[in-house]
Design a protein around this motif. Structure first.
Motif, PDB file in Angstrom:
ATOM      1  N   ARG A  54       0.843  -1.202   0.000  1.00 23.95           N
ATOM      2  CA  ARG A  54       0.000   0.000   0.000  1.00 23.95           C
ATOM      3  C   ARG A  54       0.878   1.253   0.000  1.00 23.95           C
ATOM      4  O   ARG A  54       0.608   2.200  -0.724  1.00 23.95           O
ATOM      5  N   ARG A  55       1.926   1.243   0.805  1.00 23.58           N
ATOM      6  CA  ARG A  55       2.826   2.403   0.832  1.00 23.58           C
ATOM      7  C   ARG A  55       3.488   2.607  -0.533  1.00 23.58           C
ATOM      8  O   ARG A  55       3.637   3.736  -0.998  1.00 23.58           O
ATOM      9  N   LEU A  56       3.889   1.512  -1.174  1.00 22.03           N
ATOM     10  CA  LEU A  56       4.491   1.605  -2.501  1.00 22.03           C
ATOM     11  C   LEU A  56       3.519   2.256  -3.475  1.00 22.03           C
ATOM     12  O   LEU A  56       3.869   3.199  -4.186  1.00 22.03           O
ATOM     13  N   TRP A  57       2.284   1.757  -3.500  1.00 14.25           N
ATOM     14  CA  TRP A  57       1.317   2.290  -4.454  1.00 14.25           C
ATOM     15  C   TRP A  57       0.825   3.684  -4.075  1.00 14.25           C
ATOM     16  O   TRP A  57       0.476   4.475  -4.948  1.00 14.25           O
ATOM     17  N   ASP A  58       0.827   4.019  -2.787  1.00 13.68           N
ATOM     18  CA  ASP A  58       0.553   5.408  -2.377  1.00 13.68           C
ATOM     19  C   ASP A  58       1.607   6.336  -2.978  1.00 13.68           C
ATOM     20  O   ASP A  58       1.290   7.422  -3.472  1.00 13.68           O
ATOM     21  N   ALA A  59       2.862   5.902  -2.907  1.00 17.83           N
ATOM     22  CA  ALA A  59       3.956   6.710  -3.463  1.00 17.83           C
ATOM     23  C   ALA A  59       3.811   6.848  -4.973  1.00 17.83           C
ATOM     24  O   ALA A  59       3.989   7.950  -5.523  1.00 17.83           O
ATOM     25  N   VAL A  60       3.489   5.752  -5.645  1.00 21.81           N
ATOM     26  CA  VAL A  60       3.297   5.798  -7.102  1.00 21.81           C
ATOM     27  C   VAL A  60       2.181   6.783  -7.437  1.00 21.81           C
ATOM     28  O   VAL A  60       2.329   7.636  -8.320  1.00 21.81           O
ATOM     29  N   HIS A  61       1.074   6.666  -6.720  1.00 19.39           N
ATOM     30  CA  HIS A  61      -0.057   7.559  -6.979  1.00 19.39           C
ATOM     31  C   HIS A  61       0.348   9.017  -6.765  1.00 19.39           C
ATOM     32  O   HIS A  61       0.036   9.884  -7.589  1.00 19.39           O
ATOM     33  N   GLY A  62       1.043   9.272  -5.677  1.00 18.37           N
ATOM     34  CA  GLY A  62       1.475  10.645  -5.402  1.00 18.37           C
ATOM     35  C   GLY A  62       2.367  11.217  -6.495  1.00 18.37           C
ATOM     36  O   GLY A  62       2.248  12.391  -6.859  1.00 18.37           O
ATOM     37  N   VAL A  63       3.229  10.384  -7.028  1.00 22.69           N
ATOM     38  CA  VAL A  63       4.144  10.841  -8.085  1.00 22.69           C
ATOM     39  C   VAL A  63       3.391  11.152  -9.370  1.00 22.69           C
ATOM     40  O   VAL A  63       3.649  12.161 -10.030  1.00 22.69           O
ATOM     41  N   VAL A  64       2.438  10.286  -9.751  1.00 25.38           N
ATOM     42  CA  VAL A  64       1.778  10.495 -11.038  1.00 25.38           C
ATOM     43  C   VAL A  64       0.712  11.578 -11.006  1.00 25.38           C
ATOM     44  O   VAL A  64       0.366  12.113 -12.066  1.00 25.38           O
ATOM     45  N   VAL A  65       0.199  11.920  -9.845  1.00 25.70           N
ATOM     46  CA  VAL A  65      -0.774  13.023  -9.791  1.00 25.70           C
ATOM     47  C   VAL A  65      -0.092  14.366  -9.595  1.00 25.70           C
ATOM     48  O   VAL A  65      -0.752  15.404  -9.687  1.00 25.70           O
ATOM     49  N   ASP A  66       1.191  14.371  -9.368  1.00 26.16           N
ATOM     50  CA  ASP A  66       1.950  15.612  -9.221  1.00 26.16           C
ATOM     51  C   ASP A  66       1.977  16.342 -10.566  1.00 26.16           C
ATOM     52  O   ASP A  66       2.410  15.779 -11.571  1.00 26.16           O
ATOM     53  N   PRO A  67       1.523  17.587 -10.602  1.00 23.50           N
ATOM     54  CA  PRO A  67       1.504  18.334 -11.862  1.00 23.50           C
ATOM     55  C   PRO A  67       2.900  18.514 -12.482  1.00 23.50           C
ATOM     56  O   PRO A  67       3.020  18.743 -13.685  1.00 23.50           O
ATOM     57  N   GLN A  68       3.936  18.377 -11.677  1.00 25.40           N
ATOM     58  CA  GLN A  68       5.304  18.521 -12.179  1.00 25.40           C
ATOM     59  C   GLN A  68       5.807  17.250 -12.869  1.00 25.40           C
ATOM     60  O   GLN A  68       6.871  17.248 -13.481  1.00 25.40           O
ATOM     61  N   ASN A  69       5.038  16.163 -12.790  1.00 26.39           N
ATOM     62  CA  ASN A  69       5.439  14.903 -13.414  1.00 26.39           C
ATOM     63  C   ASN A  69       5.476  15.087 -14.922  1.00 26.39           C
ATOM     64  O   ASN A  69       4.553  15.625 -15.519  1.00 26.39           O
ATOM     65  N   GLY A  70       6.553  14.629 -15.551  1.00 27.32           N
ATOM     66  CA  GLY A  70       6.758  14.843 -16.972  1.00 27.32           C
ATOM     67  C   GLY A  70       6.080  13.846 -17.895  1.00 27.32           C
ATOM     68  O   GLY A  70       6.128  14.010 -19.120  1.00 27.32           O
ATOM     69  N   LEU A  71       5.458  12.818 -17.349  1.00 31.08           N
ATOM     70  CA  LEU A  71       4.765  11.857 -18.211  1.00 31.08           C
ATOM     71  C   LEU A  71       3.542  12.512 -18.853  1.00 31.08           C
ATOM     72  O   LEU A  71       2.929  13.415 -18.264  1.00 31.08           O
ATOM     73  N   PRO A  72       3.153  12.035 -20.036  1.00 35.49           N
ATOM     74  CA  PRO A  72       1.923  12.550 -20.651  1.00 35.49           C
ATOM     75  C   PRO A  72       0.720  12.306 -19.745  1.00 35.49           C
ATOM     76  O   PRO A  72       0.633  11.265 -19.067  1.00 35.49           O
ATOM     77  N   ALA A  73      -0.208  13.240 -19.742  1.00 24.02           N
ATOM     78  CA  ALA A  73      -1.379  13.175 -18.860  1.00 24.02           C
ATOM     79  C   ALA A  73      -2.163  11.869 -18.994  1.00 24.02           C
ATOM     80  O   ALA A  73      -2.567  11.297 -17.964  1.00 24.02           O
ATOM     81  N   PRO A  74      -2.399  11.343 -20.207  1.00 21.26           N
ATOM     82  CA  PRO A  74      -3.159  10.085 -20.291  1.00 21.26           C
ATOM     83  C   PRO A  74      -2.444   8.912 -19.608  1.00 21.26           C
ATOM     84  O   PRO A  74      -3.093   8.077 -18.964  1.00 21.26           O
ATOM     85  N   ILE A  75      -1.144   8.849 -19.721  1.00 19.11           N
ATOM     86  CA  ILE A  75      -0.388   7.769 -19.066  1.00 19.11           C
ATOM     87  C   ILE A  75      -0.432   7.946 -17.554  1.00 19.11           C
ATOM     88  O   ILE A  75      -0.627   6.981 -16.808  1.00 19.11           O
ATOM     89  N   ARG A  76      -0.276   9.185 -17.121  1.00 20.75           N
ATOM     90  CA  ARG A  76      -0.352   9.451 -15.682  1.00 20.75           C
ATOM     91  C   ARG A  76      -1.709   9.037 -15.134  1.00 20.75           C
ATOM     92  O   ARG A  76      -1.801   8.445 -14.062  1.00 20.75           O
ATOM     93  N   ALA A  77      -2.769   9.337 -15.879  1.00 21.02           N
ATOM     94  CA  ALA A  77      -4.121   8.989 -15.436  1.00 21.02           C
ATOM     95  C   ALA A  77      -4.292   7.470 -15.365  1.00 21.02           C
ATOM     96  O   ALA A  77      -4.912   6.950 -14.415  1.00 21.02           O
ATOM     97  N   GLN A  78      -3.754   6.751 -16.328  1.00 24.20           N
ATOM     98  CA  GLN A  78      -3.864   5.296 -16.311  1.00 24.20           C
ATOM     99  C   GLN A  78      -3.111   4.702 -15.116  1.00 24.20           C
ATOM    100  O   GLN A  78      -3.627   3.809 -14.435  1.00 24.20           O
ATOM    101  N   ILE A  79      -1.918   5.197 -14.875  1.00 25.21           N
ATOM    102  CA  ILE A  79      -1.135   4.694 -13.744  1.00 25.21           C
ATOM    103  C   ILE A  79      -1.840   5.032 -12.429  1.00 25.21           C
ATOM    104  O   ILE A  79      -1.909   4.199 -11.521  1.00 25.21           O
ATOM    105  N   ALA A  80      -2.394   6.243 -12.328  1.00 26.59           N
ATOM    106  CA  ALA A  80      -3.114   6.637 -11.117  1.00 26.59           C
ATOM    107  C   ALA A  80      -4.306   5.713 -10.881  1.00 26.59           C
ATOM    108  O   ALA A  80      -4.580   5.307  -9.745  1.00 26.59           O
ATOM    109  N   SER A  81      -4.997   5.352 -11.953  1.00 29.60           N
ATOM    110  CA  SER A  81      -6.146   4.453 -11.838  1.00 29.60           C
ATOM    111  C   SER A  81      -5.723   3.078 -11.329  1.00 29.60           C
ATOM    112  O   SER A  81      -6.369   2.503 -10.446  1.00 29.60           O
ATOM    113  N   VAL A  82      -4.634   2.547 -11.870  1.00 27.35           N
ATOM    114  CA  VAL A  82      -4.119   1.257 -11.407  1.00 27.35           C
ATOM    115  C   VAL A  82      -3.704   1.358  -9.940  1.00 27.35           C
ATOM    116  O   VAL A  82      -4.007   0.475  -9.131  1.00 27.35           O
TER     117      VAL A  82
END
Length: 113
Positions: A54-82
């Motif tokens: 849970r802590r691992l995936w909390d961290a992943v979620h936090g990283v991908v919802v960060d507006p400073q994350n350089g990944l494309p928004a659709p990929i970030r949204a998919q990762i956040a959903s997972v």
């Protein structure tokens, strides 16, 4: 200054030979091993492995919802959903350890590419 043990030296050399993505893949692989090991252990083993995941995936979620994350928004949204799906599973009364392990495996495989 203390000398490093052979194990510490080996681990240090191993880390230097991995890319950052590969190191991230190793984190997922370690979490998967803990989940799979917990499946044959007791309730405390399961609770510990699920909490770590849970802590691992909390961290992943936090990283991908960060507006400073350089990944494309659709990929970030998919990762956040997972990530949210895994977090929900970790919070379940009887978490599906197979689902958690398989999701970790899929992410680790993607990072190794």
């Amino acid at each position: 200054m203390s000398q490093m043990t052979a194990r510490q030296q080996g681990a240090s050399a191993y880390r230097r030979s991995l890319t950052p993505k590969q190191m991230e893949a190793e984190v997922f692989a370690r979490a998967t091993r803990a989940i799979r090991g917990a499946a044959s252990g007791g309730p405390l083993d399961v609770a510990r492995a699920v909490a770590d995941n849970r802590r691992l995936w909390d961290a992943v979620h936090g990283v991908v919802v960060d507006p400073q994350n350089g990944l494309p928004a659709p990929i970030r949204a998919q990762i956040a959903s997972v990530a949210l799906a895994v977090i929900r599973e970790c919070e379940a009364e009887q978490p599906d350890l197979g689902f958690i392990a398989e999701t970790n495996d899929q992410f680790a495989a993607g990072l190794w590419r």
